[in-house]
Design an enzyme around this catalytic site. Structure first.
Site, PDB file in Angstrom:
ATOM      1  N   SER A 229       0.840  -1.191   0.000  1.00 57.08           N
ATOM      2  CA  SER A 229       0.000   0.000   0.000  1.00 57.08           C
ATOM      3  C   SER A 229       0.884   1.253   0.000  1.00 57.08           C
ATOM      4  O   SER A 229       1.733   1.403  -0.881  1.00 57.08           O
ATOM      5  CB  SER A 229      -0.963  -0.064   1.190  1.00 57.08           C
ATOM      6  OG  SER A 229      -2.009   0.854   1.043  1.00 57.08           O
ATOM      7  N   ASP A 455      -8.595  -4.506  -6.184  1.00 57.22           N
ATOM      8  CA  ASP A 455      -8.151  -3.740  -5.014  1.00 57.22           C
ATOM      9  C   ASP A 455      -8.955  -2.451  -4.877  1.00 57.22           C
ATOM     10  O   ASP A 455      -8.987  -1.636  -5.794  1.00 57.22           O
ATOM     11  CB  ASP A 455      -6.661  -3.410  -5.157  1.00 57.22           C
ATOM     12  CG  ASP A 455      -6.014  -2.986  -3.851  1.00 57.22           C
ATOM     13  OD1 ASP A 455      -6.619  -2.181  -3.114  1.00 57.22           O
ATOM     14  OD2 ASP A 455      -4.898  -3.448  -3.575  1.00 57.22           O
ATOM     15  N   HIS A 485      -7.365  -5.894  -0.772  1.00 61.55           N
ATOM     16  CA  HIS A 485      -6.249  -4.953  -0.792  1.00 61.55           C
ATOM     17  C   HIS A 485      -4.951  -5.736  -0.686  1.00 61.55           C
ATOM     18  O   HIS A 485      -4.597  -6.237   0.380  1.00 61.55           O
ATOM     19  CB  HIS A 485      -6.397  -3.980   0.373  1.00 61.55           C
ATOM     20  CG  HIS A 485      -5.409  -2.862   0.376  1.00 61.55           C
ATOM     21  ND1 HIS A 485      -5.068  -2.162  -0.756  1.00 61.55           N
ATOM     22  CD2 HIS A 485      -4.702  -2.300   1.390  1.00 61.55           C
ATOM     23  CE1 HIS A 485      -4.190  -1.226  -0.438  1.00 61.55           C
ATOM     24  NE2 HIS A 485      -3.946  -1.299   0.857  1.00 61.55           N
TER      25      HIS A 485
END
Length: 516
Positions: A229, A455, A485
């Protein structure tokens, strides 16, 4: 890894968005000017329980086989422009390799995103998932500067944060707009009051320089890195500043480094709407039926009606708090981070339609860093501090109102929410640094860039943009056609084989590999 995370604005942003003006210059492979810092010796000890700023909880349990988690602190300059000046302490955690000394590659440093997530409290939660990687690496993570026990940014207290997250984040009239802006100003002023010394020094470029110092202190010639991320953005900035120091690196759940905050927020509105579409399709396809709707569109329409009703009349949540429109939106978003959470979303929606907001509020608390004792980690404060220090853009009410139609078209559920989050940095005490991060990394070793088509928080297109921005011959794109995610922790065998093969054996998969 998820941003678990957010103050209202930034957290559906798992993107950090935008970095220091230092990033626009030449890359810099020089070590810290303070010669004593790279030579410091870390004192590794048994890890204590995470403190409240890291999310609280119990001390990490040993890994399967009995290997302990060890913790230490590393000194780093407060101000990298004055490396011989004041220092801060950064909290680190590690598990030593399970393999032989002769087979050890070095340390593999993880950043799980946010920005603002505590690596010290997060890594043990996923330690078993990285057992294969531990056969050749020490697993290492850290609280980045401004986060948790690494000179953590402080803003409002727990009671004030309870009020903050109950506020209406999608104002419908002048009075509600004024209240939103006033609440935002008060929060930002509290950050400036309590963390004045740290706020100018939490940019992603600062954290990238900390990473290179960490590499040296751990005794590695190259940085071996797993960024998830926002951690992909941090890794990209590191590769720009220190391209010749990049070892084996993986970026998973990839931030688009070419976007402005507005573009990032719009992309996330689309990403979360896509995830909601996929959830609704899945729920209504089950043989036992879907308790929250008969058709995918029916599920989404019913969610929209619930949020409209909560805007006018909140329902019972976790006493004494009520489930508001804003907290319900947070809860729904949190459940979309992983397909494993979809059953909780179904349960939470089913309860909410009967007037009980307990499950959706528990999900919202997870998103916002609140534990069952009512204590908040400093996730919200750190997330905003890093985002606002990185991002040059400052948006007004007029900017937001002009963009609302486009956001609403992108997502009937999340559009308003993401659009209004753009004002969170407007009154920030420290000017933002850049339009977007510079991740050009000519001369770097290959970086494996893994994008997930489903995602919600870092939409799939960001992976290809990262590959392009890193430069020719650096980024190697791998696609996972899945939900949630990130890709590695999905357990998909194809993804695991590709990532493990690179990190453990140096085998770079073919560019454009697709895993299903």
């Amino acid at each position: 890894m998820p941003s678990p995370l957010r103050p209202r604005a930034a957290v559906l942003t798992a993107t950090a968005l935008l970095l220091s003006s230092l990033m626009t210059g030449c890359s810099d492979d020089s070590g810290p000017a303070n010669e004593d810092l790279p030579a410091q010796k870390l004192s590794w000890k048994d890890c204590p329980a995470p403190d409240a700023s890291e999310g609280g909880g119990e001390a990490p349990s040993p890994l399967p086989g009995g290997a302990p988690w060890q913790c230490a602190t590393m000194k780093a300059p407060l101000d990298w422009a004055r490396p011989k000046g004041d220092t801060i302490e950064l909290a680190l955690i590690r598990a030593r390799t399970s393999g032989s000394t002769s087979g050890r590659i070095g340390s593999l440093i993880f950043n799980f995103g946010g920005p603002g997530g505590s690596g010290v409290s997060t890594l043990p939660s996923f330690g078993a998932d990285y057992a294969t990687l531990r056969t050749r690496y020490d697993l290492v993570s850290f609280d980045p500067r401004g986060v948790g026990r690494s000179a953590g940014v402080r803003c409002e207290d727990d009671e004030q944060l309870d009020v903050h997250f109950q506020q209406d984040a999608t104002p419908d009239d002048d009075a509600e707009r004024a209240e939103l802006l006033d609440t935002t100003r008060k929060f930002n002023a509290a950050c400036a009051k309590h963390s004045k010394k740290m706020l100018p020094h939490v940019r992603t470029t600062d954290a990238a320089r900390d990473l290179d110092l960490m590499r040296q202190v751990l005794g590695d010639d190259k940085l071996h890195y797993f960024g998830i991320s926002y951690g992909t953005e941090l890794g990209g900035v590191y590769a720009h500043l220190f391209p010749r120091k990049v070892g084996r690196a993986v970026f998973d759940a990839v931030v688009d480094p070419t976007q402005t905050p507005e573009q990032g927020s719009l992309g996330q509105a689309r990403g979360f709407q896509l995830a909601l579409d996929n959830y609704a399709e899945d729920c209504t396809s089950k043989a036992e039926g879907c308790p929250v709707g008969d058709t995918p569109q029916g599920v989404k329409d019913r969610i929209s009606r619930l949020l409209e009703q909560l805007d006018a009349r909140p329902i019972r949540g976790l006493f004494p708090r009520e489930l508001t429109q804003s907290s319900a939106t947070d809860g729904i978003a949190q459940a979309l981070y992983s397909q494993d959470f979809w059953p909780y979303l179904t349960q939470g929606l089913d309860q909410a339609y009967e007037g009980d907001g307990t499950v959706l509020m528990l999900l919202a608390d997870s998103m916002n860093g609140r534990n069952r004792n009512g204590e908040y980690s400093n996730l919200t404060a750190a997330n905003l501090a890093i985002n606002c220090s990185d991002a040059k853009a400052r948006y007004t009410v007029a900017n937001v109102e002009a963009k609302l139609p486009r956001f609403r078209a992108a997502s009937p559920v999340f559009g308003d929410y993401m659009a209004w989050s753009m004002v969170d940095c407007t009154d920030w005490a420290v000017p933002g640094a850049a339009e977007h991060p510079d991740v050009r990394a000519s001369g770097s070793a290959p970086i494996l860039v893994v994008g997930n088509t489903g995602d919600p928080a870092t939409p799939y297109g960001g992976a290809r943009k990262m590959v392009g921005a890193l430069g020719e011959g650096v980024g190697v794109e791998l696609t996972y056609k899945g939900q949630g995610h990130g890709a590695y922790n999905s357990g998909n065998r194809c993804v695991l084989t590709a990532v493990n093969g690179y990190l453990l054996k140096g085998k770079v998969p073919a560019a454009g590999t697709v895993c299903t």
